[in-house]
Design a protein around this motif. Structure first.
Motif, mmCIF file in Angstrom:
data_model
loop_
_atom_site.group_PDB
_atom_site.id
_atom_site.type_symbol
_atom_site.label_atom_id
_atom_site.label_comp_id
_atom_site.label_asym_id
_atom_site.label_seq_id
_atom_site.Cartn_x
_atom_site.Cartn_y
_atom_site.Cartn_z
ATOM 1 N N ILE A 137 7.964 -36.903 -3.711
ATOM 2 C CA ILE A 137 8.451 -35.592 -4.147
ATOM 3 C C ILE A 137 9.461 -35.756 -5.276
ATOM 4 N N GLN A 138 10.284 -36.809 -5.204
ATOM 5 C CA GLN A 138 11.218 -37.061 -6.302
ATOM 6 C C GLN A 138 10.470 -37.284 -7.607
ATOM 7 N N ALA A 139 9.390 -38.053 -7.545
ATOM 8 C CA ALA A 139 8.587 -38.281 -8.740
ATOM 9 C C ALA A 139 8.017 -36.973 -9.264
ATOM 10 N N ALA A 140 7.583 -36.104 -8.361
ATOM 11 C CA ALA A 140 7.046 -34.808 -8.771
ATOM 12 C C ALA A 140 8.119 -33.962 -9.440
ATOM 13 N N VAL A 141 9.314 -33.974 -8.888
ATOM 14 C CA VAL A 141 10.417 -33.189 -9.444
ATOM 15 C C VAL A 141 10.787 -33.681 -10.832
ATOM 16 N N TRP A 142 10.610 -34.977 -11.085
ATOM 17 C CA TRP A 142 10.889 -35.511 -12.420
ATOM 18 C C TRP A 142 9.888 -35.017 -13.456
ATOM 19 N N GLY A 143 8.756 -34.501 -13.035
ATOM 20 C CA GLY A 143 7.743 -34.055 -13.980
ATOM 21 C C GLY A 143 8.224 -32.874 -14.805
ATOM 22 N N PRO A 144 7.696 -32.728 -16.018
ATOM 23 C CA PRO A 144 8.101 -31.589 -16.855
ATOM 24 C C PRO A 144 7.638 -30.280 -16.251
ATOM 25 N N SER A 145 8.439 -29.245 -16.482
ATOM 26 C CA SER A 145 8.115 -27.904 -15.997
ATOM 27 C C SER A 145 8.250 -26.936 -17.160
ATOM 28 N N GLY A 146 7.231 -26.121 -17.380
ATOM 29 C CA GLY A 146 7.234 -25.194 -18.507
ATOM 30 C C GLY A 146 8.500 -24.361 -18.558
ATOM 31 N N GLY A 147 9.166 -24.347 -19.697
ATOM 32 C CA GLY A 147 10.404 -23.590 -19.838
ATOM 33 C C GLY A 147 11.554 -24.143 -19.015
ATOM 34 N N ASN A 148 11.345 -25.322 -18.392
ATOM 35 C CA ASN A 148 12.352 -25.931 -17.519
ATOM 36 C C ASN A 148 12.788 -24.964 -16.423
#
Length: 243
Positions: free
Chosen positions: A45-56
């Motif tokens: 889940i930490q790795a997923a959270v590090w992923g980019p998110s549109g508009g942050n």
């Protein structure tokens, strides 16, 4: 369309470790029933959270199922979804994939279906897209920037635009999760078959009505071995400078 086995190129930009991970990250559906430690799930889940998110905006949430009783209640839903897929889109091998290879893939899908209650962990990425903040002045400026024809096309493609906007906020994180799983020696595969019965899944897992789900990712220790993936050659998919 043809597919070939892809081997990692140690000289590729980014170093051999990452490319080796990506080039051997097959969908692994046959899982051992042994539990995956909570701290290992947290790493995913930490790795997923590090992923980019549109508009942050980072409006994602992750439902993690490890309780066998909950998994047993989800198993009939999974079976219905998989059976629906295999009766429709999954009935035919993709173009370029030989029937024998596709038969092996279907056998793995059926194995996962029949043993779903023994899945060590299931991760369901969710996202609640914020309401847009729009005003008349901004809408006028937007229409002027796009021009009348493009503005009209945009009005008719809002549903697709919304879906892509949400997906762009979620799936980069899911890919990070899959890479992390492979790096930790875990088997995982992304599916969206649960969407056939999304309301039932959300009800069983207590997911709020206004929260959209984007995947169901079974995770566990693999029964088999990781190996090179089969993909279309790069030369067949590149259009340089224009189509």
């Amino acid at each position: 369309m043809t597919m070939k086995t892809v081997q990692a190129d140690p000289s590729a930009l980014g170093g051999p470790a990452l490319f080796d991970t990506m080039s051997t990250m097959r969908a692994m559906r046959r899982l051992k029933p042994e539990a995956v430690p909570d701290e290992t799930i947290d790493q995913l889940i930490q790795a997923a959270v590090w992923g980019p998110s549109g508009g942050n905006m980072q409006c994602y949430e992750y439902v993690v199922v490890t309780d066998r009783e909950v998994m047993a209640r989800l198993a009939p839903l999974w079976k219905r979804c998989v059976d629906s897929y295999l009766a429709t889109t999954g009935k035919y091998a993709p173009e370029g994939m030989d029937e024998a290879a596709y038969g092996r893939m279907v056998a793995a899908i059926e194995y996962q279906r029949d043993h779903f209650a023994d899945t060590p962990a299931l991760i369901v990425p969710c996202y609640r897209f914020p309401a847009p903040r729009l005003d008349e002045e901004g809408l006028i400026a937007s229409a002027q920037a796009l021009g009348p024809e493009a503005s009209e096309r945009m009005m008719t493609s809002q549903t697709r635009f919304q879906a892509l906007a949400e997906g762009s906020c979620v799936y980069p994180g899911v890919q990070n999760l899959l890479l992390a799983a492979r790096g930790l020696g875990l088997a995982a595969n992304i599916t969206i078959w649960h969407l056939f019965l999304e309301q039932e899944w959300k009800q069983e897992l207590g997911i709020p009505e206004d929260m959209a789900t984007f995947a169901a990712v079974p995770v566990g220790w693999p029964q088999g071995n990781f190996g090179p993936v089969r993909r279309r050659p790069v030369a067949d998919v590149i259009h340089r400078n224009r189509w």
